[in-house]
Design a protein around this motif. Structure first.
Motif, PDB file in Angstrom:
ATOM      1  N   GLN A  12      88.003 -22.978  33.813  1.00  0.00           N
ATOM      2  CA  GLN A  12      89.170 -22.550  33.043  1.00  0.00           C
ATOM      3  C   GLN A  12      90.105 -21.695  33.902  1.00  0.00           C
ATOM      4  O   GLN A  12      91.328 -21.846  33.828  1.00  0.00           O
ATOM      5  N   ILE A  13      89.520 -20.801  34.697  1.00  0.00           N
ATOM      6  CA  ILE A  13      90.328 -19.969  35.593  1.00  0.00           C
ATOM      7  C   ILE A  13      91.056 -20.851  36.600  1.00  0.00           C
ATOM      8  O   ILE A  13      92.247 -20.678  36.855  1.00  0.00           O
ATOM      9  N   ALA A  14      90.334 -21.828  37.163  1.00  0.00           N
ATOM     10  CA  ALA A  14      90.927 -22.738  38.148  1.00  0.00           C
ATOM     11  C   ALA A  14      92.109 -23.481  37.552  1.00  0.00           C
ATOM     12  O   ALA A  14      93.162 -23.611  38.193  1.00  0.00           O
ATOM     13  N   MET A  15      91.954 -23.955  36.332  1.00  0.00           N
ATOM     14  CA  MET A  15      93.026 -24.699  35.689  1.00  0.00           C
ATOM     15  C   MET A  15      94.247 -23.802  35.449  1.00  0.00           C
ATOM     16  O   MET A  15      95.385 -24.207  35.715  1.00  0.00           O
ATOM     17  N   GLY A  18      95.744 -23.073  38.905  1.00  0.00           N
ATOM     18  CA  GLY A  18      96.142 -24.242  39.682  1.00  0.00           C
ATOM     19  C   GLY A  18      95.453 -24.319  41.026  1.00  0.00           C
ATOM     20  O   GLY A  18      96.037 -24.791  41.995  1.00  0.00           O
ATOM     21  N   ILE A  19      94.211 -23.815  41.092  1.00  0.00           N
ATOM     22  CA  ILE A  19      93.422 -23.908  42.328  1.00  0.00           C
ATOM     23  C   ILE A  19      92.103 -24.590  42.016  1.00  0.00           C
ATOM     24  O   ILE A  19      91.790 -24.847  40.855  1.00  0.00           O
ATOM     25  N   THR A  21      88.069 -25.261  41.492  1.00  0.00           N
ATOM     26  CA  THR A  21      86.953 -24.519  40.904  1.00  0.00           C
ATOM     27  C   THR A  21      86.143 -23.844  42.001  1.00  0.00           C
ATOM     28  O   THR A  21      85.701 -22.714  41.849  1.00  0.00           O
ATOM     29  N   ARG A  22      85.983 -24.536  43.108  1.00  0.00           N
ATOM     30  CA  ARG A  22      85.238 -23.965  44.243  1.00  0.00           C
ATOM     31  C   ARG A  22      85.914 -22.694  44.762  1.00  0.00           C
ATOM     32  O   ARG A  22      85.243 -21.723  45.110  1.00  0.00           O
ATOM     33  N   GLY A  23      87.235 -22.701  44.814  1.00  0.00           N
ATOM     34  CA  GLY A  23      87.975 -21.515  45.246  1.00  0.00           C
ATOM     35  C   GLY A  23      87.758 -20.348  44.295  1.00  0.00           C
ATOM     36  O   GLY A  23      87.582 -19.203  44.719  1.00  0.00           O
ATOM     37  N   VAL A  24      87.750 -20.630  42.997  1.00  0.00           N
ATOM     38  CA  VAL A  24      87.501 -19.589  42.000  1.00  0.00           C
ATOM     39  C   VAL A  24      86.083 -19.054  42.157  1.00  0.00           C
ATOM     40  O   VAL A  24      85.857 -17.843  42.155  1.00  0.00           O
ATOM     41  N   GLU A  25      85.115 -19.950  42.309  1.00  0.00           N
ATOM     42  CA  GLU A  25      83.718 -19.531  42.458  1.00  0.00           C
ATOM     43  C   GLU A  25      83.531 -18.655  43.692  1.00  0.00           C
ATOM     44  O   GLU A  25      82.768 -17.682  43.659  1.00  0.00           O
ATOM     45  N   LYS A  26      84.231 -18.980  44.770  1.00  0.00           N
ATOM     46  CA  LYS A  26      84.155 -18.170  45.988  1.00  0.00           C
ATOM     47  C   LYS A  26      84.662 -16.754  45.712  1.00  0.00           C
ATOM     48  O   LYS A  26      84.038 -15.771  46.106  1.00  0.00           O
ATOM     49  N   ASN A  27      85.788 -16.656  45.020  1.00  0.00           N
ATOM     50  CA  ASN A  27      86.342 -15.338  44.702  1.00  0.00           C
ATOM     51  C   ASN A  27      85.447 -14.566  43.734  1.00  0.00           C
ATOM     52  O   ASN A  27      85.265 -13.356  43.887  1.00  0.00           O
ATOM     53  N   LEU A  28      84.886 -15.246  42.749  1.00  0.00           N
ATOM     54  CA  LEU A  28      83.984 -14.587  41.807  1.00  0.00           C
ATOM     55  C   LEU A  28      82.751 -14.056  42.538  1.00  0.00           C
ATOM     56  O   LEU A  28      82.278 -12.951  42.261  1.00  0.00           O
ATOM     57  N   ARG A  29      82.230 -14.839  43.480  1.00  0.00           N
ATOM     58  CA  ARG A  29      81.063 -14.411  44.261  1.00  0.00           C
ATOM     59  C   ARG A  29      81.391 -13.151  45.060  1.00  0.00           C
ATOM     60  O   ARG A  29      80.615 -12.194  45.097  1.00  0.00           O
ATOM     61  N   GLN A  30      82.572 -13.108  45.666  1.00  0.00           N
ATOM     62  CA  GLN A  30      82.979 -11.926  46.425  1.00  0.00           C
ATOM     63  C   GLN A  30      83.103 -10.703  45.516  1.00  0.00           C
ATOM     64  O   GLN A  30      82.702  -9.600  45.892  1.00  0.00           O
ATOM     65  N   LEU A  31      83.651 -10.892  44.322  1.00  0.00           N
ATOM     66  CA  LEU A  31      83.776  -9.778  43.379  1.00  0.00           C
ATOM     67  C   LEU A  31      82.404  -9.282  42.924  1.00  0.00           C
ATOM     68  O   LEU A  31      82.197  -8.081  42.748  1.00  0.00           O
ATOM     69  N   ARG A  32      81.457 -10.194  42.746  1.00  0.00           N
ATOM     70  CA  ARG A  32      80.083  -9.778  42.386  1.00  0.00           C
ATOM     71  C   ARG A  32      79.427  -9.031  43.542  1.00  0.00           C
ATOM     72  O   ARG A  32      78.760  -8.014  43.337  1.00  0.00           O
TER      73      ARG A  32
END
Length: 57
Positions: A12-15, A18-19, A21-32
């Motif tokens: 949902q964030i990716a949509m 406009g990036i 899903t993998r890019g979002v997951e990478k950023n979420l991992r960094q934030l965690r």
């Protein structure tokens, strides 16, 4: 987006952004890893994001 909807998913964030899903997951991992964000509950169904620390100083 997470603050507004803690149950939002990476796709949902990716949509919205406009990036990929993998890019979002990478950023979420960094934030965690930095302790800014935490996933509470199930990572795939029924869980939610918790913002721990917005100030990393």
């Amino acid at each position: 987006m997470i603050k507004k909807d803690p149950q939002i998913t990476a796709p949902q964030i990716a949509m919205e952004l406009g990036i990929s899903t993998r890019g979002v997951e990478k950023n979420l991992r960094q934030l965690r890893e930095t302790g800014t964000l935490k996933r509470v509950g199930s990572p795939t169904f029924g869980g939610y994001w918790e913002i721990i620390n917005l100030d990393n100083n």
